[in-house]
Design a protein around this motif. Structure first.
Motif, PDB file in Angstrom:
ATOM      1  N   LYS A  59       0.916  -1.036  -0.046  1.00 47.64           N
ATOM      2  CA  LYS A  59       0.305  -0.298   0.090  1.00 47.64           C
ATOM      3  C   LYS A  59       0.800   1.350  -0.062  1.00 47.64           C
ATOM      4  N   VAL A  60       0.338   2.632  -0.793  1.00 44.92           N
ATOM      5  CA  VAL A  60       0.897   3.508  -0.784  1.00 44.92           C
ATOM      6  C   VAL A  60       0.450   4.898  -0.494  1.00 44.92           C
ATOM      7  N   ASP A  61       0.940   5.395   0.431  1.00 43.97           N
ATOM      8  CA  ASP A  61       0.229   6.636   1.018  1.00 43.97           C
ATOM      9  C   ASP A  61       0.674   7.837   0.326  1.00 43.97           C
ATOM     10  N   VAL A  62       0.462   8.642  -0.828  1.00 44.97           N
ATOM     11  CA  VAL A  62       1.279   9.422  -1.259  1.00 44.97           C
ATOM     12  C   VAL A  62       0.566  11.125  -0.664  1.00 44.97           C
ATOM     13  N   THR A  63       1.087  11.516   0.197  1.00 45.61           N
ATOM     14  CA  THR A  63       0.573  12.194   0.921  1.00 45.61           C
ATOM     15  C   THR A  63       1.001  13.998   0.604  1.00 45.61           C
ATOM     16  N   ARG A  64       1.874  14.375  -0.306  1.00 47.12           N
ATOM     17  CA  ARG A  64       1.969  15.358  -1.649  1.00 47.12           C
ATOM     18  C   ARG A  64       2.544  14.673  -2.772  1.00 47.12           C
ATOM     19  N   ALA A  65       2.150  15.468  -3.196  1.00 49.89           N
ATOM     20  CA  ALA A  65       2.866  15.082  -5.195  1.00 49.89           C
ATOM     21  C   ALA A  65       2.979  16.839  -5.818  1.00 49.89           C
ATOM     22  N   GLU A  66       3.548  16.637  -6.388  1.00 49.42           N
ATOM     23  CA  GLU A  66       4.527  18.473  -6.885  1.00 49.42           C
ATOM     24  C   GLU A  66       4.581  18.006  -8.336  1.00 49.42           C
ATOM     25  N   LYS A  67       5.281  19.128  -8.901  1.00 47.27           N
ATOM     26  CA  LYS A  67       6.245  18.092 -10.350  1.00 47.27           C
ATOM     27  C   LYS A  67       7.332  17.925  -9.690  1.00 47.27           C
ATOM     28  N   ASP A  68       8.447  18.082  -9.164  1.00 45.85           N
ATOM     29  CA  ASP A  68      10.148  17.649  -9.093  1.00 45.85           C
ATOM     30  C   ASP A  68      10.441  16.816  -7.303  1.00 45.85           C
ATOM     31  N   SER A  69       8.791  16.835  -7.018  1.00 44.20           N
ATOM     32  CA  SER A  69       8.957  15.862  -6.073  1.00 44.20           C
ATOM     33  C   SER A  69       7.992  15.435  -5.223  1.00 44.20           C
ATOM     34  N   ILE A  70       7.503  14.603  -4.871  1.00 41.92           N
ATOM     35  CA  ILE A  70       6.929  13.608  -3.513  1.00 41.92           C
ATOM     36  C   ILE A  70       7.457  12.923  -2.236  1.00 41.92           C
ATOM     37  N   GLU A  71       6.410  13.314  -1.971  1.00 38.93           N
ATOM     38  CA  GLU A  71       6.390  11.865  -0.218  1.00 38.93           C
ATOM     39  C   GLU A  71       5.117  11.135  -0.630  1.00 38.93           C
ATOM     40  N   ALA A  72       6.192  10.237   0.123  1.00 39.35           N
ATOM     41  CA  ALA A  72       4.816   8.717  -0.030  1.00 39.35           C
ATOM     42  C   ALA A  72       5.523   7.674   1.661  1.00 39.35           C
ATOM     43  N   ILE A  73       3.858   7.041   2.172  1.00 39.24           N
ATOM     44  CA  ILE A  73       4.198   6.245   3.265  1.00 39.24           C
ATOM     45  C   ILE A  73       3.860   4.596   2.361  1.00 39.24           C
ATOM     46  N   VAL A  74       5.119   4.027   2.722  1.00 37.32           N
ATOM     47  CA  VAL A  74       4.519   2.783   1.940  1.00 37.32           C
ATOM     48  C   VAL A  74       4.478   1.443   3.214  1.00 37.32           C
ATOM     49  N   SER A  75       3.287   0.697   3.345  1.00 36.64           N
ATOM     50  CA  SER A  75       2.902  -0.763   4.420  1.00 36.64           C
ATOM     51  C   SER A  75       2.411  -1.244   3.521  1.00 36.64           C
ATOM     52  N   ASP A  76       2.456  -2.471   4.556  1.00 38.14           N
ATOM     53  CA  ASP A  76       2.429  -4.118   4.484  1.00 38.14           C
ATOM     54  C   ASP A  76       2.150  -4.986   3.172  1.00 38.14           C
ATOM     55  N   GLY A  77       4.105  -4.078   2.710  1.00 43.07           N
ATOM     56  CA  GLY A  77       4.520  -5.138   1.912  1.00 43.07           C
ATOM     57  C   GLY A  77       5.065  -6.397   2.160  1.00 43.07           C
TER      58      GLY A  77
END
Length: 710
Positions: free
Chosen positions: A272-290
């Protein structure tokens, strides 16, 4: 008056009726197959003329009432007259009335049966679809600039809103890669809230590596996604990565080698991936339950969780957790400099302290089958950094839960891209193993065990040294501190020729205590050894002779040893073992008499039953002994002369010191006398001056009295 009003009303009524009739007729005409096919022909002819290639479309369905347009059976050829695009159905449902308010409401977009054959043989060549991009670039030239005070300049931009997108049966081939999509459904829920699902994603491509091409397949069963208030949630199920290099597995006919082989992967997983912020040149995400599994290679990750933030240059990881069935590894943060050929930037990374608990059996099938029964939990701590060519390990600590084993080290790996240059090198700053833990660790391996009784006799063991792993060779060196003495050693495992060989030295070792032979005392010696570790060779020898001993030989030079009440020096020993019987010879060399001793044994656990045969050998004084005798005589004469010269030099030095002392004493006496003389002269001068002063004062007083009398 009434007649005047009736006439205009009749005219208006007639006009309305005519408009309604014309509008109905127009709607009717537009919905007839002949008109729609004629419109389709006009559009297709225009595309052919603009693209300069063959364009076909079987049918169009246009419904103004349903606000729906659909195309069927579309085909487009490239400039080489190859079928490039095939489309079974393209449907668009648009709300017309909102267009008057500059709002585009796309209610439904449907694409079914899209098949594309795209080519770009090399980076410098032109893609077969480039002509379409160029054609529409020229067709959609930017409009002329509108004056700043123009009303149209101030008109608001058109608002865009999409309700639903459905994609089905998408199949795209790009060069040798193939990309398929079973279905995609996107739905608009409310402002800032969208959901959807992607089904049956398949990609197939070829990795062109130095060692050859690797066919690669990636498939995903479903990807559920939700975008709410700028936050994206992905639920990926049925992820599968499969590779095939069409070669035998690396461990084929190599039972000691693990199953991991990048050319033969069949990895399945979900996350599961929770993308908390997505912009043109950057991205933040939380990966879980892999969860990831490869039943063939033995990979089984039961849980992967982390937080990631990346831009075009740097990838940051935080709160990373990796779990295997009996292993948990965690670290707080890591940073990776992403590679870029364009900017000439190579990959680099570093981590905070990685901590965890592991049972090595978790990686046995993957990397080392010999660890399959290693169930002893080990605690580890390490900091890592490196590039794609080298790794560094700092502050490495490995220990058991009871601290009976504690290892501290630093090291690294170089030559990652070439197995012939691979070098794993570590310096062990300290290793402490309490009595019993060494045997416990050895018992984790399914191997033939030798000299376990002797190992137990060593008691607590400490070690400082180095080890390195090269291609087909492992080397170990250092110093062991045991309860029976110290041992310096260097040995190597020759995996190519299947031998273990090396040297050992000791300045004080209780051999009898270690070997359970009470008559033997402390020993000072050095030894060379070589043992056969080839299973085919040793198996053949054991079939012939049987036995449980190692096969090899040992040569030792003993500087000092003690047997019972006899202390010997300059002893040479040799032991040869054929696997069934070990035969040894000990020789104490003398000037005219050599003391001999032969022995044999068949079991290292019963050394007290060793058979010993003493002997003597007389001989003349050898040329070597004569030379040594003459050399000793010359050395004694030389030492005597040196001693005499030293005595003379010492006497001369003592005389020089005595003369210097006398000269110093005389100088000191002369200095005292001179000081006393100077002091005496000073007193005389002072008395004379005092006498003259009194005389002058007397004359002055006399003169003063005479002047007063006159």
């Amino acid at each position: 008056m009434k007649k005047i009003l009736i006439l205009p009303l009749k005219i208006v009524g007639i006009i309305v009726v005519v408009l309604v009739v014309l509008t109905g007729a127009l709607f009717g005409l537009i919905h007839t197959d002949s008109i729609q096919q004629r419109l389709l022909g006009i559009v297709v002819d225009d595309l052919r003329a603009h693209l300069h290639t063959e364009v076909k479309a079987e049918r169009i369905s246009l419904s103004l009432i349903g606000e729906d347009v659909r195309l069927y059976g579309v085909e487009v050829e490239d400039l080489q007259h190859r079928k490039m695009l095939q489309l079974e159905e393209l449907g668009v449902e648009v709300s017309l009335w909102p267009l008057l308010k500059r709002e585009l409401h796309l209610q439904d977009l449907t694409v079914r049966g899209l098949h594309a054959q795209l080519y770009k043989p090399s980076p410098d060549s032109v893609a077969n679809f480039q002509f379409i991009i160029d054609a529409f670039k020229n067709r959609n030239k930017p409009a002329p600039k509108v004056p700043a005070d123009s009303v149209s300049k101030r008109r608001p931009k058109m608002k865009f809103e999409i309700g639903k997108i459905i994609l089905e049966d998408i199949d795209v081939t790009y060069n040798k890669g193939r990309y398929k999509l079973g279905g995609l459904e996107f739905r608009y829920k409310s402002p800032g809230h969208h959901t959807g699902v992607i089904r049956d994603v398949q990609t197939q491509f070829v990795q062109h590596l130095k060692k050859g091409d690797v066919d690669t397949w990636v498939t995903v069963s479903t990807i559920g996604f939700e975008d709410k208030d700028g936050r994206g949630l992905l639920d990926i199920e049925g992820l599968r990565l499969r590779t095939d290099n069409h070669k035998p597995r690396k461990n084929a006919n190599k039972p000691k080698r693990g199953f991991f082989d990048t050319g033969h992967l069949d990895l399945t997983g979900r996350l599961k991936v929770d993308v908390t912020r997505a912009e043109k040149d950057s991205i933040e995400a939380i990966v879980s339950d892999g969860v990831f599994t490869d039943s063939v290679s033995g990979i089984y990750i039961t849980n992967l969780a982390l937080k990631a933030a990346t831009n075009k240059r740097i990838l940051n990881l935080r709160d990373v957790i990796v779990q295997l069935p009996h292993t948990t590894v965690k670290f707080d943060h890591a940073q990776m400099l992403l590679p870029s050929k364009k900017e000439g930037r190579k990959m680099q990374f570093s981590t905070s302290t990685i901590k965890g608990v592991t049972q090595l059996r978790d990686i046995s099938r993957t990397f080392a089958p010999v660890l399959r029964n290693f169930t002893l939990p080990l605690h580890l701590s390490v900091k890592m950094s490196g590039t794609d060519e080298a790794l560094q390990f700092r502050d490495v600590v490995v220990n058991t839960a009871d601290k009976k084993l504690v290892v501290k080290a630093n090291g690294g790996i170089t030559g990652l891209k070439d197995k012939y240059k691979l070098n794993v090198s570590f310096h062990v700053g300290s290793m402490h193993a309490k009595k019993g833990i060494a045997e416990k660790i050895i018992n984790q391996f399914v191997v033939r065990k030798f000299m376990m009784k002797q190992l137990d006799a060593l008691g607590n063991i400490s070690y400082v040294g180095d080890f390195s792993v090269l291609w087909k060779k492992e080397q170990f060196s250092g110093r062991l501190h045991t309860q029976t003495g110290n041992i310096d050693f260097h040995f190597a495992l020759d995996e190519l020729n299947k031998y273990v060989y090396g040297t050992t030295r000791t300045d004080s070792f209780e051999l009898g205590k270690a070997m359970d032979m009470p008559d033997l005392g402390k020993i000072v010696c050095k030894a060379n050894f070589k043992f056969d570790i080839s299973k085919p060779r040793t198996a053949k020898m054991r079939r012939i002779k049987g036995g449980k001993l190692p096969i090899g030989h040992v040569d030792a030079e003993v500087a000092e040893a003690k047997y019972k009440f006899v202390k010997v020096r300059h002893l040479q020993a040799e032991i040869n073992s054929d696997g069934a019987v070990a035969n040894g010879n000990i020789t104490i060399f003398g000037k005219r008499l050599d003391v001999l001793c032969s022995f044999s044994f068949t079991n290292t656990n019963e050394m007290e039953k060793t058979k010993i045969k003493p002997g003597l050998r007389f001989h003349k004084l050898s040329d070597e002994d004569r030379a040594k005798k003459e050399q000793l005589k010359a050395e004694k004469a030389k030492a005597k002369a040196a001693e005499k010269a030293e005595r003379n030099a010492r006497k001369a030095a003592e005389k020089a010191v005595k003369d210097a002392r006398k000269a110093a004493e005389k100088a000191e006496r002369d200095k005292v006398r001179a000081a006393e003389k100077a002091e005496k002269e000073a007193r005389r001068a002072a008395k004379k001056a005092e006498k003259e002063a009194k005389k002058a004062a007397k004359e002055a007083a006399k003169k003063t009295a005479q002047e007063a009398a006159s």
